[in-house]
Design an enzyme around this catalytic site. Structure first.
Site, short mmCIF file in Angstrom:
data_model
loop_
_atom_site.label_atom_id
_atom_site.label_comp_id
_atom_site.label_asym_id
_atom_site.label_seq_id
_atom_site.Cartn_x
_atom_site.Cartn_y
_atom_site.Cartn_z
N HIS A 31 0.83 -1.24 0.13
CA HIS A 31 0.16 -0.14 0.13
C HIS A 31 0.73 1.27 -0.03
CE1 HIS A 31 -2.12 -3.32 1.82
NE2 HIS A 31 -3.40 -2.95 1.38
N HIS A 263 -3.89 3.19 -3.38
CA HIS A 263 -4.11 2.65 -1.94
C HIS A 263 -3.63 1.18 -1.70
CE1 HIS A 263 -6.17 1.37 1.49
NE2 HIS A 263 -6.34 0.42 1.40
N GLU A 402 -17.23 -3.71 24.69
CA GLU A 402 -16.48 -5.06 24.60
C GLU A 402 -15.41 -5.36 23.78
OE1 GLU A 402 -20.55 -6.10 26.00
OE2 GLU A 402 -19.84 -5.02 24.19
N HIS A 464 -28.28 -15.91 24.79
CA HIS A 464 -27.38 -15.53 25.89
C HIS A 464 -26.62 -16.80 26.14
CE1 HIS A 464 -28.91 -11.65 25.73
NE2 HIS A 464 -28.26 -11.27 26.76
#
Length: 662
Positions: A31, A263, A402, A464
């Site tokens: 890149h 890029h 998280e 869950h």
């Protein structure tokens, strides 16, 4: 590095541009666009950075994190020019097998790389982690008259980093905490792989960061004076700073400036030659570094040595005896000083509860042991009682973040003075798995505490109830997942984990588990698995972990009445057991026996040892935990039935009713 005139700065920036372009061209992979666009910022940043290439581990160095890890042409060029152990040959071997310059930066593999950032976005969370570790350490060792820790954390990010959700999480927390020593340089070139960022992104980044309590500066990323002024202001700010630098991707690539084509692909030999000629560089020479440019960059070596010597002198001054002692305790934690709780007289306890007591014992002994939960500390049982809140205390309130929590603690673990943990429900480990993977890849001693470990979650239902997550993390190389069967195994798990330079996950029960008092006929928890109950003439081995060990032990008694002698093996850490030698494995799992594995998870990894696995084949259901264990067969009766079928013996009822459906 002293400030240079703009003519030399331009020459230094062009050197970086063409080194990056040459690296990508030779490798035919990489890149070039971002390194070329960031080169001007990198040159001025070099003038502000305090680091020592001769000692990359100097504690009070400025940290520099490259969140856009694909921009390694810039990273490796800078490391070489600054004087780190990255040679010109290393640059020429970019992206080649066994080279020290892989396609993305890897901590521990290349000199000067602070952390493996991995996929976009994680690096900015890592930078927040370094800044948090510095803030905590400063709070422990600095005084009104002397700052032993006063460095900055810099992070280079791009559009992709800020589009990733983890950046919202991490930057929100950084602003909330007021991490004044965190400086983010945003390479705003408005280009992604698919073209202009406008195809998918139209938010006002400045307003976003202002709303998150950041100091926001906006500059032309190719104006040396503006870059210098912004960095100077950022270092004086009383909250984290983002410098929005408007840049041109592929800057200096004649005919391709500003194009997304720069890029992720080589520029091509003709473009490179034309570009070098326009900049006054030898167009036929690759990997060219002018002498005056190298001399200017290599000032970092002499200055870095001076910075470190001054700091060491300060560190050893007699008036700072108390501060120095505090710093030494952080740098050299004594795990032998941990007074672990004794659970021998405890009849039963959820392993999340016993783990909470263990965490507090560790925190009492180790001043650098800090951590927290993603807004679940009352449920995870992770509160460090009496230790206060971060940054002056040990309890970190990560909020409901998280992914960033895991990436932040990865960096904290690498800082040098902090031993971090983080916690959430096991099913939410899916949110932080990318950062766990980086921890495993780079052997970061980060501790992941995951409670509510199975269908024992019960009434919250299948959304869950983690069933496949155990297998997911056991499949991850270099990661050690613990599922202790009781409080005593939980202690042994921590004793082992703290001695290993690796990440560990602790999968802990919500429901109470009976405390075992087994005679360990063979092996130790520290080796991953061991025999809890050994029977003469055994024809069957039952392997189990966590809450399934007790009913497996009880089922073994009834199998014996049926003429099936069964050894019962506890498996607190299958990953460690997999690493043992064959002699140990054969002593724990008698090759002459058939093997049944029992675990309230998908558990397919047990087929490495087992002839049959009693595991989960669905996502569970919503009901009290006891009813679920009964439905899916994780009871004495269910285990006995499965074992009898494996052994080809009629499943007689015997006296199982005496114990019911426990």
């Amino acid at each position: 590095m002293p400030k240079n005139d703009n003519t030399l700065r331009k020459k230094m920036a062009d050197t970086i541009r063409f080194l990056a372009a040459d690296m990508v061209q030779k490798a035919n992979s990489g890149h070039p666009g971002a390194p070329m666009g960031l080169a001007d910022i990198a040159v001025v940043l070099s003038e502000h950075l305090r680091h020592n290439p001769a000692n990359p581990q100097w504690l009070n160095r400025d940290r520099l994190v490259f969140s856009g890890g694909h921009g390694t042409g810039l990273i490796y060029s800078l490391l070489h020019l600054w004087g780190y152990d990255v040679t010109m040959e290393d640059l020429k071997n970019f992206r080649q097998l066994d080279s020290r310059t892989p396609g993305h930066p890897e901590y521990g593999h290349t000199d000067g790389i602070e952390i493996t950032t991995g996929p976009l976005g994680q690096g900015i969370a890592n930078a927040v982690g370094f800044a948090m570790a510095a803030a905590y350490t400063a709070g422990q060792v600095n005084s009104d008259t002397c700052d032993l820790i006063d460095h900055k954390t810099y992070c280079l990010v791009g559009d992709g980093d800020l589009e990733e959700g983890i950046s919202y999480e991490a930057c929100s927390l950084a602003g909330h905490l007021g991490l004044k020593d965190l400086i983010v340089m945003y390479d705003s070139n408005r280009i992604t792989i698919e073209g202009d960022t406008s195809v998918a992104w139209s938010e006002d980044v400045a307003k976003r960061f202002e709303a998150q309590n950041w100091n926001v500066l906006q500059i032309d990323g190719h104006d040396y004076e503006a870059i210098d002024a912004a960095l100077t202001e950022a270092k004086r700010a009383d909250k984290p700073t983002i410098v929005i630098a408007n840049t041109t991707i592929g800057k200096g690539a004649i005919g391709l400036e500003g194009s997304h084509e720069t890029h992720g692909a080589p520029l091509g030999a003709d473009v490179i030659k034309t570009s070098k000629k326009a900049a006054g560089f030898p167009e036929e020479e690759s990997f060219y570094v002018p002498d005056d440019v190298l001399a200017a960059f290599r000032c970092a070596v002499e200055e870095g040595d001076l910075y470190e010597r001054e700091w060491k002198h300060l560190h050893k001054e007699a008036p700072l005896a108390e501060q120095n002692a505090a710093l030494d305790r952080l740098l050299s934690p004594d795990i032998s000083a941990i007074d672990y709780p004794d659970f021998s007289d405890v009849k039963e306890a959820a392993t999340r509860d016993s783990n909470g007591q263990i965490l507090n014992a560790i925190a009492k002994a180790l001043p650098g042991f800090v951590g927290g939960s993603a807004d679940l500390s009352p449920s995870n049982k992770t509160t460090l009682k009496g230790f206060g809140d971060f940054p002056s205390g040990k309890n970190i309130h990560f909020g409901i973040r998280e992914h960033s929590m895991a990436a932040i603690t990865n960096a904290m673990a690498l800082y040098g003075t902090v031993i971090p943990f983080n916690a959430t429900f096991f099913v939410f480990s899916d949110y932080l798995k990318p950062a766990v993977r980086i921890a495993a890849l780079t052997k970061i001693q980060n501790f992941f505490i995951w409670t509510h470990d199975s269908i024992g979650v019960g009434e919250d239902g299948p959304t869950h109830e983690p069933v496949e997550q155990i297998s997911q993390f056991r499949a991850m190389p270099g990661f050690y997942l613990w599922r202790p069967a009781d409080a005593t195994e939980n202690v042994e798990a921590w004793k082992t984990a703290l001695t290993m330079q690796a990440p560990h996950g602790f999968v802990l029960s919500r429901q109470k588990l009976k405390t075992l008092k087994p005679t360990r006929d063979f092996g130790e928890p520290s080796r991953g698995a061991y025999i809890v109950k050994k029977r003469e003439g055994a024809v069957l081995t039952i392997m189990a972990s966590g809450s399934e060990l007790m009913p497996s032990l009880q089922a073994g008694c009834f199998l014996e009445e049926m003429g099936i002698a069964a050894n019962i093996v506890s498996v607190p850490c299958l990953d460690l057991f997999n690493e043992q030698d064959e002699a140990y494995k054969s002593a724990v799992i008698d090759p002459a026996t058939k093997v049944l594995a029992v675990e309230a998870a998908t558990a397919t990894e047990y087929y490495r040892y087992a002839d049959d696995v009693l595991g989960m084949e669905s996502f569970g259901a919503s009901a009290p935990a006891g009813e679920l264990f009964k439905r899916y067969g994780f009871t004495i009766k269910g285990i006995k039935k499965r074992a009898a079928a494996l052994m080809g013996v009629e499943n007689k009822s015997v006296t199982i009713e005496k114990l019911g459906e426990a």
